[in-house]
Design an enzyme around this catalytic site. Structure first.
Site, PDB file in Angstrom:
ATOM      1  N   THR A  77       0.665  -1.173   0.044  1.00  0.00           N
ATOM      2  CA  THR A  77       0.070   0.321  -0.109  1.00  0.00           C
ATOM      3  C   THR A  77       0.437   0.936   0.155  1.00  0.00           C
ATOM      4  O   THR A  77       1.968   1.847   0.116  1.00  0.00           O
ATOM      5  CB  THR A  77      -1.100  -0.286   1.449  1.00  0.00           C
TER       6      THR A  77
ATOM      7  N   ASN B 295       0.999   5.404   1.566  1.00  0.00           N
ATOM      8  CA  ASN B 295       0.742   5.832   2.389  1.00  0.00           C
ATOM      9  C   ASN B 295       0.748   7.144   2.549  1.00  0.00           C
ATOM     10  O   ASN B 295       1.498   7.556   2.533  1.00  0.00           O
ATOM     11  CB  ASN B 295       1.618   5.126   4.096  1.00  0.00           C
TER      12      ASN B 295
ATOM     13  N   GLU C 109      -4.191   4.303   3.123  1.00  0.00           N
ATOM     14  CA  GLU C 109      -3.713   3.457   2.770  1.00  0.00           C
ATOM     15  C   GLU C 109      -4.620   2.936   1.237  1.00  0.00           C
ATOM     16  O   GLU C 109      -5.817   2.367   1.571  1.00  0.00           O
ATOM     17  CB  GLU C 109      -3.024   2.422   4.009  1.00  0.00           C
TER      18      GLU C 109
END
Ligand code: FMN
Length: 130
Positions: free
Chosen positions: A23, A25, A74
């Protein structure tokens, strides 16, 4: 569209890659309120304009942290493999998928994220990459 978060990609715990769902962020501007915690479908636009479908998690990662943990935005970009650190992204949230929850095991979380990604595919249209 439900909301938009714009911000810079910062380093997370780098656990996402281990889980198979890396992911980005995204650290938004503090003055802009975040959407409610949850899992969402949406789109991420990169600095140079490429658009990706994304499974977006907004929350405190309750499987790993208690309720005092940081609330993060995310985004897992579908069909993308690369490095986004330091890049500015625009995250558009279009649909609510489910609430955040605490899982008893990492395997259960990963199974759930896999099905979230399928749900996100069904809720979005594939952008053309040009
Ligand atoms: C689609 C999606 C759904 C998620 N749902 C949850 C959730 O319900 N509970 C939770 O604890 N974490 C959830 N997460 C966050 C993961 O725990 C997190 O991405 C992972 O721990 C990697 O964190 P890192 O980027 O800091 O390394 C979700 C992540 C994604 C991409």
């Amino acid at each position: 569209m439900l909301s938009v978060v714009e911000g810079t990609v910062v380093a997370g715990d780098r656990r996402g890659r281990e889980l198979g769902f890396p992911t980005a962020n995204v650290l938004g501007d503090e003055s802009v309120p975040l959407p409610d915690e949850g899992v969402y479908a949406g789109y991420v636009t990169r600095e140079h304009g490429a658009v990706y479908v994304a499974a977006i998690s907004i929350g405190r990662r309750p499987t790993f942290y208690d309720e005092t943990g940081l609330c993060l935005v995310e985004a897992h970009l579908l069909d993308f493999d690369g490095d986004l650190y330091g890049e500015r992204l625009r995250v558009e949230i279009t649909e609510h998928v489910r609430e955040q929850r605490r899982f008893e095991s990492v395997e259960e979380l990963v199974d759930q994220i896999r099905s979230d990604v399928e749900r996100v595919r069904s809720l979005t249209v594939l952008p053309r990459h040009g």
